[in-house]
Write an enzyme that holds these catalytic residues in place. Structure first.
Site, PDB file in Angstrom:
ATOM      1  N   LYS B  80       0.842  -1.200   0.000  1.00 39.26           N
ATOM      2  CA  LYS B  80       0.000   0.000   0.000  1.00 39.26           C
ATOM      3  C   LYS B  80       0.876   1.249   0.000  1.00 39.26           C
ATOM      4  O   LYS B  80       1.883   1.304   0.719  1.00 39.26           O
ATOM      5  CB  LYS B  80      -0.903  -0.013   1.233  1.00 39.26           C
ATOM      6  CG  LYS B  80      -1.907   1.136   1.281  1.00 39.26           C
ATOM      7  CD  LYS B  80      -2.760   1.036   2.536  1.00 39.26           C
ATOM      8  CE  LYS B  80      -3.825   2.114   2.598  1.00 39.26           C
ATOM      9  NZ  LYS B  80      -4.621   2.025   3.834  1.00 39.26           N
ATOM     10  N   SER B 155      -9.599   1.776   3.035  1.00 36.19           N
ATOM     11  CA  SER B 155      -8.763   2.519   2.115  1.00 36.19           C
ATOM     12  C   SER B 155      -7.737   1.671   1.355  1.00 36.19           C
ATOM     13  O   SER B 155      -7.224   2.121   0.336  1.00 36.19           O
ATOM     14  CB  SER B 155      -8.011   3.616   2.872  1.00 36.19           C
ATOM     15  OG  SER B 155      -7.135   3.057   3.832  1.00 36.19           O
ATOM     16  N   SER B 179      -9.684  -0.352   7.247  1.00 33.93           N
ATOM     17  CA  SER B 179      -9.096  -0.207   5.912  1.00 33.93           C
ATOM     18  C   SER B 179      -8.374  -1.429   5.367  1.00 33.93           C
ATOM     19  O   SER B 179      -8.008  -1.442   4.191  1.00 33.93           O
ATOM     20  CB  SER B 179      -8.133   0.981   5.883  1.00 33.93           C
ATOM     21  OG  SER B 179      -8.835   2.187   5.826  1.00 33.93           O
TER      22      SER B 179
END
Lengths: 119, 481
Positions: B80, B155, B179
């Protein structure tokens, strides 16, 4: 409680955000809706509750003595039951060049910014 | 998607040892897949083939020498884009860090590579990890590989989509309010948030420091367990990382689950929960009962206050953490005549609408006259939510809930209403506030074919227990991606 235009402008100023006029009204409505929802926290009686200021899952972790942990260097070191304090020794940290290389405007060893002191 | 069996950590390891493939060939195979699928999915923001092939060649040299391989040797991994990677652009999904290249690696990255993992690239996410749909990325939304008109969740949407689409074998995400777990549920992949302090946050670009955690997405539970053993553990660069021994999770998870007490909190099965999601999660609990687990009804009475609490604490911390983006030290600078003007113009241009909204919300909650009513009160309610969990874990070994109230929604469906978007995290933020670990495991699909996730919470540092339940569940239910 209703959020006013002035509230939004005050908060934007505190947060160093510049808002376009149309943004001010959009944020006013949205913040008003979100804060009204958050208002439900007022329903609870918290008079005898301590605030949770720190996240410390170790407080109720299963205790092992001695606790052992793998350090970043791969070494296995015994860790004490109390929060570990490392020795207060100076370690080299020569990253200044790499850090300054990312700066939008640098004059080694400084970050350069618009003038803040009037003579 | 191709019909070929998916690579796993174990199958990569075996194939390397049997010389059926090399780490370099594997990296090439995955890059070819990424090239093919990424234009429509938008899961990756940046690829780092030089770094990946250099690492793959190191692994292949070890194979050639017949030396023992690391636990993740040759395994393609996606990261990420809020986790720092030395020399590889790291944007946090934000324009304010569009050209930022970190001068160091996060501890989790260093540990992955030391175990032989091959880092393929950086994945798309909501800007500064603020969002539940990945639509807040400055670089466009990710599409859900299961249904391209739907969000992947957020997210960590890019990491979830990458694993779901077979573009990496495992991925790292971060979880502040859901997330990792919620996109794991939406994309149908196992997704784990460890205990706060279990994995070092050094090099994780901060959103809310009392909540942020790094954790894995994986192809199966065993792989998630292996990644956890690699990335967990104390780090002298993160004073909140715990000095507790790290179990060999993959060895722990094959233990039988008979006799374990699983709590089913009624507060997570009420109004607002989609009927199909409810059915599948209840069927999941029944399946665990058939394995000998004992169901215990629970009440967690402060669950309903979790979203309100979370959005005060997380935004307050964010408003403080994001003060560092001012055009001085890194990232975007928009010139101004005065220092203050430079700050304001930089932040106006660099931040997207959701980030500004949260900074303002947090600034408001911390501002003079409102601190007691919002921030201090939220910290007290956080204590009550943590107490709900502590009391529950006196009666049960794990808590089972839905991961999210619905399946993946359509792109654009919730963007106009921030509050409605926040409610997508209603079942995940509780565990975030309490600091406990949680995992989302696939538990079936809706009639429309959309994945559904079942969440298992454990007590602090109880990762082995929830992975064990997740593994037993995966095996008995035949849930694999």
């Amino acid at each position: 409680m209703k959020i006013s235009r002035e509230d939004v402008l005050r908060v934007a100023q505190l947060a160093h955000l510049e808002l376009a006029p149309e943004e001010v009204e959009a944020y006013r409505g949205q913040l008003d809706e979100i804060l009204s929802y958050i208002g439900k926290l007022q329903e609870l009686d918290v008079s005898n509750v301590e605030p949770m200021a720190l996240m410390d899952p170790m407080a109720d972790a299963p205790h092992q003595a001695p606790r052992r942990s793998a350090g970043l260097d791969g070494a296995i070191a015994a860790a004490p039951a109390e929060p570990e304090l490392r020795d207060d020794v100076v370690a080299p940290c020569s990253v200044a060049d790499a850090v300054l290389a990312e700066a939008p405007d640098a004059a080694k060893p400084f970050f350069r910014v618009p003038k803040v002191i009037e003579r | 998607m191709s019909g070929a069996p998916r690579w796993t950590v174990a199958s990569v390891h075996e194939a390397l040892l049997a010389k059926k493939t090399s780490a370099r060939e594997l990296a090439q195979e995955f890059y070819a897949q990424i090239e093919q699928r990424n234009p429509e999915l938008n899961a990756f923001l940046e690829l780092c083939p030089d770094r990946a092939y250099a690492q793959a060649d190191r692994v292949d040299a070890i194979v050639a020498q017949g030396k023992p391989l690391g636990r993740l040797a040759g395994v393609p991994v996606a990261i990420k884009d809020v986790i720092s990677t030395e020399g590889v652009r790291t944007t946090c999904g934000s324009k304010i860090l569009e050209d930022y290249t970190p001068p160091y690696d996060a501890t989790a990255i260093e540990r992955l590579e030391r175990a032989g993992a091959v880092i393929m690239g950086k994945t798309n996410c909501d800007e500064f990890a603020m969002g539940s749909s990945n639509e807040n990325s400055a670089y466009g939304p990710v599409r859900n590989p299961i249904a391209l008109d739907r969000v992947p969740g957020g997210s960590s949407g890019g990491s979830a989509a990458a694993v779901a689409a077979g573009l990496s074998v495992v991925a790292l995400g971060t979880d502040t309010g859901g997330s990792i777990r919620q996109p794991g549920a939406y994309c149908g992949v196992p997704a784990m948030m460890p205990t706060y302090g279990r994995v070092s946050r050094y090099g994780l670009i901060a959103f809310a420091s009392s909540l942020d955690r790094i954790g894995p997405f994986a192809t199966n539970i065993t792989d998630a367990a292996t990644v956890m053993s690699v990335i967990a553990g104390h780090d002298s660069n993160d004073s909140t990382s715990a000095s507790l021994a790290v179990p060999e999770y993959a060895a722990e998870i094959e233990k039988p689950v008979a006799g374990l007490r699983i709590g089913m909190p009624e507060d997570y099965f009420g109004a607002g929960l989609d009927a199909e999601v409810k059915d599948k999660v209840q069927a999941g609990i029944t399946l665990l009962e058939s394995l000998g687990c004992k169901r215990v009804p629970l009440k967690m009475p402060h669950t309903d206050y979790a979203i309100a609490t979370y959005y005060v604490i997380a935004t307050a911390e964010a408003s403080s953490n994001l003060a560092r983006y001012d055009g001085v030290r890194y990232g975007l600078r928009v010139q101004g005549n005065t220092l203050m003007e430079m700050y304001r113009k930089t932040r106006e241009r660099g931040f997207g609408p959701e980030v500004k909204r949260r900074i303002m919300l947090g600034t408001y909650a911390l501002s003079s006259g409102y601190y007691d009513a919002y921030y201090l009160r939220a910290q007290k309610v956080r204590s009550l939510i943590a107490r709900d969990f502590a009391e529950a874990f006196e009666k049960v070994d794990a808590i089972i809930t839905p991961t999210a109230p619905t399946t993946a929604f359509k792109l654009g469906e919730k963007t106009a209403d921030p509050l409605e978007m926040y409610l997508a995290d209603i079942y995940t933020v509780t565990g975030s506030l309490a600091g406990v670990p949680g995992i989302s495991v696939p538990c079936g699909k809706s009639a429309a074919g959309l994945p559904i996730g079942m969440q298992i919470f454990g007590s602090h540092f109880g990762e082995a227990r929830i992975l064990q339940l997740a593994r037993a569940f995966e095996k008995a239910g035949g849930f694999s991606i």
